[in-house]
Scaffold this motif. Structure first.
Motif, short mmCIF file in Angstrom:
data_model
loop_
_atom_site.label_atom_id
_atom_site.label_comp_id
_atom_site.label_asym_id
_atom_site.label_seq_id
_atom_site.Cartn_x
_atom_site.Cartn_y
_atom_site.Cartn_z
N GLU A 215 1.67 5.04 0.73
CA GLU A 215 1.26 5.82 1.90
C GLU A 215 0.34 6.98 1.53
O GLU A 215 -0.50 7.37 2.33
CB GLU A 215 2.49 6.34 2.64
CG GLU A 215 3.39 5.23 3.16
CD GLU A 215 2.64 4.18 3.97
OE1 GLU A 215 1.83 4.57 4.82
OE2 GLU A 215 2.84 2.97 3.73
N GLU A 216 0.50 7.53 0.36
CA GLU A 216 -0.34 8.65 -0.04
C GLU A 216 -1.49 8.12 -0.91
O GLU A 216 -1.31 7.87 -2.11
CB GLU A 216 0.49 9.68 -0.81
CG GLU A 216 1.52 10.35 0.09
CD GLU A 216 2.37 11.38 -0.63
OE1 GLU A 216 2.86 11.07 -1.73
OE2 GLU A 216 2.54 12.48 -0.08
N ARG A 217 -2.60 7.88 -0.29
CA ARG A 217 -3.75 7.32 -1.02
C ARG A 217 -5.04 7.88 -0.45
O ARG A 217 -5.12 8.23 0.73
CB ARG A 217 -3.74 5.79 -0.93
CG ARG A 217 -3.79 5.29 0.46
CD ARG A 217 -3.61 3.80 0.64
NE ARG A 217 -3.93 3.51 2.02
CZ ARG A 217 -3.10 3.75 3.03
NH1 ARG A 217 -1.91 4.21 2.81
NH2 ARG A 217 -3.49 3.54 4.26
N LEU B 134 0.84 -1.20 0.00
CA LEU B 134 0.00 0.00 0.00
C LEU B 134 0.87 1.24 0.00
O LEU B 134 1.72 1.41 0.88
CB LEU B 134 -0.89 0.01 1.25
CG LEU B 134 -2.17 -0.82 1.20
CD1 LEU B 134 -2.82 -0.85 2.58
CD2 LEU B 134 -3.13 -0.28 0.16
#
Lengths: 241, 168
Positions: free
Chosen positions: B52-54, B50
């Motif tokens: 981190e910026e989502r 994943l």
């Protein structure tokens, strides 16, 4: 009087020997403390260790859970991942770690083998400052705060690096280093060594059976480290055919 | 390996990773409604790294998905949504999905080859949207069972008391 003088002289000699012995012992203790770093004001430099032959190389890797510096509860997959992971155990307080925070914060091409994921791991909020770690970590950088991870990987101090092969679920190298280029060099060289070793094994067997077995087990949900792969008793021999 | 926060929990299976956080909001959202939204939880689970910026619905992460990948988002809605028609199925969170549930048309943002599904529901007095994305529609028969192994591992606790929200 002569006898008394003799006893006095002998006692003086004995006391002198005792004092010399004590001084020598004290000097030994001071020297050993100095070698351990006591009394130094500067940050001790980490001793580089070959990431390919760390003490726990070959041991089973661990998935990790903790939180991110901005407060997310987080679990990071290491076992069963299709990629290798480089765990960078860092802290906010060690001077040597600053260079690694900066290197990781630059993002882009870190110089590591293609597909390798880097996860910075600090101790948990009870033992590390969240705001300090948040200040050191760059946006987009995966940082996990987890004291349990330090314990699982038996990390002796920071900075420390552990290279995990995800598909094998094993630690393939670990150690410390003074600079990021040194880490890159060691990881790249270790990856090259493993590739050479694997190619050699394939050329000897040349049947790909191991890869097929791994793929079939993974498809069936049996991941590296699964207890069913390590039976505690020999299978019973039945008469069903 | 279990993570929990904000009244949500997830027993994370091997090969998956998860995050639980509060909802992302614009920095200028200062109204009482926004304050309550800040208390709303978002859970993400994925069988790939994943980023981190989502976004709450996975923007920034779903773009990196490949065949065999799955992404699960559980996004909480305002308490005023409880009882509305959209959240009125009365069946709680689905713990099993079928391959027929997935379609490219259910994606928040169309990405070639991907498929998704969205379910709105109320569980334990809290309103949620379950949003699941598959990296490959063609691979759904192989991946949906993996998703169905994770959904039962998600737990939802009772809502945060209003007095707690006022103190936030």
């Amino acid at each position: 009087m002569t006898a008394l003088d003799g006893i006095q002289a002998a006692a003086t000699v004995l006391l002198g020997l005792l004092v010399v012995g004590l001084l020598k012992s004290h000097a030994d203790i001071l020297r050993q403390l100095h070698e351990l770093g006591a009394g130094r004001t500067e940050e001790p430099r980490p001793v580089p260790v070959d990431l390919a032959v760390g003490s726990a190389t070959g041991t089973r890797a661990h998935d990790m859970a903790g939180q991110t510096p901005d407060g997310e509860a987080a679990a990071v997959a290491v076992l069963g991942a299709t990629h290798d992971t480089l765990l960078a155990f860092l802290s906010s307080g060690c001077l040597t770690c600053n260079g690694f925070w900066e290197a990781l914060g630059k993002g882009g091409d870190l110089g590591l083998p293609a597909g390798m994921r880097v996860v910075a791991v600090t101790k948990g909020p009870g033992e590390e400052s969240e705001s300090s770690v948040a200040g050191l970590a760059s946006p987009g950088q995966t940082v996990l705060m987890s004291t349990q991870a330090w314990s699982d990987y038996e990390v002796p101090g920071s900075p420390y690096f552990v290279h995990v092969n995800g598909s094998a679920g094993r630690v393939v190298g670990e150690g410390t280093a003074a600079t990021w280029p040194q880490v890159v060099g060691l990881v790249t060289r270790a990856a090259g060594d493993r590739r050479t070793s694997r190619d050699g094994a394939h050329s000897r067997h040349n049947d790909g059976q191991g890869d097929r077995i791994d793929e079939e087990l993974t498809a069936a949900g049996v991941l590296p480290g699964d207890p069913s792969l390590y039976p505690t008793s020999p299978p019973e021999i039945g008469d069903n055919e | 390996m279990r993570i929990s926060a904000h009244g949500l929990g997830l027993e994370v299976p091997s090969g998956w990773e998860g995050r639980i956080r509060k909802q992302l909001l614009p920095s200028d959202a200062t109204t009482p409604e926004a304050a309550q939204l800040r208390a709303h939880a978002v859970l993400h689970a994925a069988n790939f790294p994943l980023l981190e910026e989502r976004g709450d619905f996975g923007s920034g992460a779903v773009e990196t998905m490949q065949s065999g990948h799955a992404f699960i988002a559980l996004v909480e809605y305002h308490s005023s949504s409880v009882g509305t028609a959209l959240f009125g199925s009365g069946v709680g969170m689905p713990r099993q999905l079928s391959t027929e549930d997935f379609s490219p048309r259910q994606l928040q943002r169309t990405i070639a080859g991907q498929a998704g599904t969205q379910r709105f529901f109320v569980e334990d007095g809290r309103a949620f949207c379950l949003y699941v994305v598959l990296g490959s529609m063609a691979d759904r028969a192989r991946v949906v069972p993996k998703v169905n192994a994770v959904l039962p591992a998600i737990t939802i606790a009772a809502p945060v008391p209003p007095e707690w929200l006022e103190a936030m």
